[in-house]
Enzyme design. Sequence first.
Site, PDB file in Angstrom:
ATOM      1  N   ARG A   6       2.711  11.698   5.053  1.00  0.00           N
ATOM      2  CA  ARG A   6       2.538  10.698   3.992  1.00  0.00           C
ATOM      3  C   ARG A   6       1.239   9.921   4.181  1.00  0.00           C
ATOM      4  NH1 ARG A   6       7.856   7.683   4.894  1.00  0.00           N
ATOM      5  NH2 ARG A   6       7.036   6.151   3.432  1.00  0.00           N
ATOM      6  N   LYS A  22       4.524  -3.109   1.070  1.00  0.00           N
ATOM      7  CA  LYS A  22       4.481  -3.281  -0.387  1.00  0.00           C
ATOM      8  C   LYS A  22       5.862  -3.653  -0.949  1.00  0.00           C
ATOM      9  CE  LYS A  22       3.028   0.946  -1.090  1.00  0.00           C
ATOM     10  NZ  LYS A  22       3.000   1.444   0.314  1.00  0.00           N
ATOM     11  N   ARG A  25      15.648   6.062   5.887  1.00  0.00           N
ATOM     12  CA  ARG A  25      15.160   7.032   4.912  1.00  0.00           C
ATOM     13  C   ARG A  25      14.822   8.355   5.578  1.00  0.00           C
ATOM     14  NH1 ARG A  25      10.823   3.916   1.187  1.00  0.00           N
ATOM     15  NH2 ARG A  25       9.738   5.913   1.414  1.00  0.00           N
ATOM     16  N   ARG A  62      -0.991   5.926  -7.761  1.00  0.00           N
ATOM     17  CA  ARG A  62      -1.213   6.519  -6.447  1.00  0.00           C
ATOM     18  C   ARG A  62      -2.283   7.596  -6.465  1.00  0.00           C
ATOM     19  NH1 ARG A  62       3.701   5.255  -3.732  1.00  0.00           N
ATOM     20  NH2 ARG A  62       4.297   6.474  -2.010  1.00  0.00           N
ATOM     21  N   ARG A  65      12.609   0.966  10.147  1.00  0.00           N
ATOM     22  CA  ARG A  65      13.012   0.447   8.824  1.00  0.00           C
ATOM     23  C   ARG A  65      14.442   0.823   8.473  1.00  0.00           C
ATOM     24  NH1 ARG A  65       9.547   1.635   3.564  1.00  0.00           N
ATOM     25  NH2 ARG A  65       9.738   3.788   4.211  1.00  0.00           N
TER      26      ARG A  65
HETATM   27  P1  AP5 Z   1       7.982  -1.760   3.435  1.00  0.00           P
HETATM   28  O1  AP5 Z   1       7.884  -3.045   2.695  1.00  0.00           O
HETATM   29  O2  AP5 Z   1       9.194  -0.934   3.218  1.00  0.00           O
HETATM   30  O3  AP5 Z   1       6.651  -0.892   3.226  1.00  0.00           O
HETATM   31  P2  AP5 Z   1       6.103  -0.115   1.968  1.00  0.00           P
HETATM   32  O4  AP5 Z   1       4.647  -0.344   1.910  1.00  0.00           O
HETATM   33  O5  AP5 Z   1       6.898  -0.436   0.742  1.00  0.00           O
HETATM   34  O6  AP5 Z   1       6.383   1.370   2.459  1.00  0.00           O
HETATM   35  P3  AP5 Z   1       7.024   2.623   1.744  1.00  0.00           P
HETATM   36  O7  AP5 Z   1       7.257   3.625   2.845  1.00  0.00           O
HETATM   37  O8  AP5 Z   1       8.216   2.281   0.911  1.00  0.00           O
HETATM   38  O9  AP5 Z   1       5.893   3.068   0.856  1.00  0.00           O
HETATM   39  P4  AP5 Z   1       5.590   4.455   0.430  1.00  0.00           P
HETATM   40  O10 AP5 Z   1       4.456   4.165  -0.431  1.00  0.00           O
HETATM   41  O11 AP5 Z   1       5.361   5.490   1.440  1.00  0.00           O
HETATM   42  O12 AP5 Z   1       6.988   4.970  -0.187  1.00  0.00           O
HETATM   43  P5  AP5 Z   1       7.536   4.994  -1.673  1.00  0.00           P
HETATM   44  O13 AP5 Z   1       8.942   4.624  -1.629  1.00  0.00           O
HETATM   45  O14 AP5 Z   1       6.611   4.290  -2.593  1.00  0.00           O
HETATM   46  O15 AP5 Z   1       7.822  -2.085   5.004  1.00  0.00           O
HETATM   47  C1  AP5 Z   1       7.945  -1.073   5.988  1.00  0.00           C
HETATM   48  C2  AP5 Z   1       8.687  -1.626   7.230  1.00  0.00           C
HETATM   49  O16 AP5 Z   1       7.866  -2.613   7.880  1.00  0.00           O
HETATM   50  C3  AP5 Z   1      10.010  -2.346   6.891  1.00  0.00           C
HETATM   51  O17 AP5 Z   1      10.926  -2.082   7.903  1.00  0.00           O
HETATM   52  C4  AP5 Z   1       9.621  -3.843   6.882  1.00  0.00           C
HETATM   53  O18 AP5 Z   1      10.697  -4.674   7.234  1.00  0.00           O
HETATM   54  C5  AP5 Z   1       8.502  -3.899   7.923  1.00  0.00           C
HETATM   55  N1  AP5 Z   1       7.463  -4.889   7.618  1.00  0.00           N
HETATM   56  C6  AP5 Z   1       6.937  -5.180   6.386  1.00  0.00           C
HETATM   57  N2  AP5 Z   1       5.972  -6.118   6.487  1.00  0.00           N
HETATM   58  C7  AP5 Z   1       5.859  -6.416   7.829  1.00  0.00           C
HETATM   59  C8  AP5 Z   1       5.022  -7.318   8.570  1.00  0.00           C
HETATM   60  N3  AP5 Z   1       4.090  -8.087   7.957  1.00  0.00           N
HETATM   61  N4  AP5 Z   1       5.178  -7.363   9.903  1.00  0.00           N
HETATM   62  C9  AP5 Z   1       6.126  -6.577  10.531  1.00  0.00           C
HETATM   63  N5  AP5 Z   1       6.937  -5.708   9.884  1.00  0.00           N
HETATM   64  C10 AP5 Z   1       6.813  -5.629   8.531  1.00  0.00           C
HETATM   65  O19 AP5 Z   1       7.390   6.556  -2.005  1.00  0.00           O
HETATM   66  C11 AP5 Z   1       8.237   7.513  -1.421  1.00  0.00           C
HETATM   67  C12 AP5 Z   1       7.923   8.891  -2.001  1.00  0.00           C
HETATM   68  O20 AP5 Z   1       8.162   8.884  -3.429  1.00  0.00           O
HETATM   69  C13 AP5 Z   1       6.473   9.346  -1.874  1.00  0.00           C
HETATM   70  O21 AP5 Z   1       6.230   9.955  -0.627  1.00  0.00           O
HETATM   71  C14 AP5 Z   1       6.358  10.321  -3.054  1.00  0.00           C
HETATM   72  O22 AP5 Z   1       6.956  11.555  -2.753  1.00  0.00           O
HETATM   73  C15 AP5 Z   1       7.175   9.640  -4.116  1.00  0.00           C
HETATM   74  N6  AP5 Z   1       6.370   8.732  -4.951  1.00  0.00           N
HETATM   75  C16 AP5 Z   1       6.496   7.373  -5.058  1.00  0.00           C
HETATM   76  N7  AP5 Z   1       5.586   6.867  -5.908  1.00  0.00           N
HETATM   77  C17 AP5 Z   1       4.840   7.917  -6.353  1.00  0.00           C
HETATM   78  C18 AP5 Z   1       3.735   8.032  -7.232  1.00  0.00           C
HETATM   79  N8  AP5 Z   1       3.184   6.952  -7.842  1.00  0.00           N
HETATM   80  N9  AP5 Z   1       3.214   9.278  -7.463  1.00  0.00           N
HETATM   81  C19 AP5 Z   1       3.756  10.360  -6.876  1.00  0.00           C
HETATM   82  N10 AP5 Z   1       4.797  10.321  -6.014  1.00  0.00           N
HETATM   83  C20 AP5 Z   1       5.343   9.105  -5.742  1.00  0.00           C
END
Ligand code: AP5
Length: 213
Positions: free
Chosen positions: A171, A13, A160, A88, A127
Site C-alpha cells: 500500500r 486521515k 483489518r 487518490r 490498529r
Molecule cells: P488511521 O486514522 O486509521 O490512518 P489512515 O490514514 O486513515 O489510514 P488508512 O490505512 O485507513 O488509510 P488508507 O488510505 O490506506 O486506507 P483506506 O481505508 O482509505 O490511523 C492509523 C493508526 O494510527 C490507528 O491505529 C490510529 O489510532 C493511529 N494514529 C493516528 N494518528 C496518530 C498519531 N498522531 N499518533 C499515534 N498514532 C496515531 O483504503 C483501503 C483500500 O481501499 C485501499 O488500499 C484501496 O484498495 C481501496 N481504496 C480506498 N480509497 C480508494 C480510492 N480513492 N481509489 C482506489 N482505491 C481506494
Amino acid sequence: RFIVLLGPPGAGKGTQAQVLAEKTGLAHISSGDIFRENLKNQTELGKLAQGYMNRGELVPDDVTIAMIRERLSRPDCKNGAILDGFPRTPAQAEALSAMLKELDGKVVSVPYISVPAEVLIERLSGRWTCRTCGKVYHSVYNPPKKAGVCDDDGGELYQREDDQPATVEKRIKVYLEQTSPLIEHYRQAGLLVEIDGTQPIEEVTRQLLEAIA
Ligand code: AP5
Ligand code: ZN
C-alpha cells in the site's frame, strides 16, 4: 466547502476526519469505509473491490469515481465534506473538480498529513477498528477504554485484513507511485497545507482545525 485529506496509509486521515467532521458539521466521506461497508454486505461493488483491497492495490478509477459521485449527491454534502482517501490518483482529482463544479462547490483546503514510512507500519499493525461504526483505535497510542470494545457504541474491534506488514508495504508503494503526485498538484493550486503527522493526535487535530478555518 470541501476539504481533501492527503497522506499515506496510516497517517491518521480517518482518525482526524472523524473529529473534523464532528467539529465542523461537514459530512465525512471515506472511500475505504464505503468499500468496506460494501464488502461486509457482499454487494456487487464490494465483491469487485475485495481483491484489489486485499492485495493493497487501488480499486479502478471508474468504479471509485462513480461511487463518490453518488455519495456527493446526497443532501448531507450540500455544505461540503471532509474527503478521506479520495482522490487518490490524478484522474480522480480531475473527476473531483468536475463533480464539484456541477454541485457549485470547491476544494478550499488540502491538509497533507506527513508521516515517514517506518512509523506507518507500527501504526497499522496496532490498529483496531470498530465493526459497527468504523472508529479506529491503536493498542498503544489511542487505546479503547475496554480492550476489544468500541467506546462509542460497544461494537467489536477487529484488525483489518490489509494491515498485515506485507500488504502495508504494498500500500505504501502504491501510495508513492500513484497518490503522492497529488501533493505537487495541490501545492501548485495553492491549497496544500503540510502538517507533521508524527505529533500527538490532539496536536494534529489542532493544526488541522487551524488549516481549514
Ligand atoms: P488511521 O486514522 O486509521 O490512518 P489512515 O490514514 O486513515 O489510514 P488508512 O490505512 O485507513 O488509510 P488508507 O488510505 O490506506 O486506507 P483506506 O481505508 O482509505 O490511523 C492509523 C493508526 O494510527 C490507528 O491505529 C490510529 O489510532 C493511529 N494514529 C493516528 N494518528 C496518530 C498519531 N498522531 N499518533 C499515534 N498514532 C496515531 O483504503 C483501503 C483500500 O481501499 C485501499 O488500499 C484501496 O484498495 C481501496 N481504496 C480506498 N480509497 C480508494 C480510492 N480513492 N481509489 C482506489 N482505491 C481506494
Ligand atoms: Zn464503534
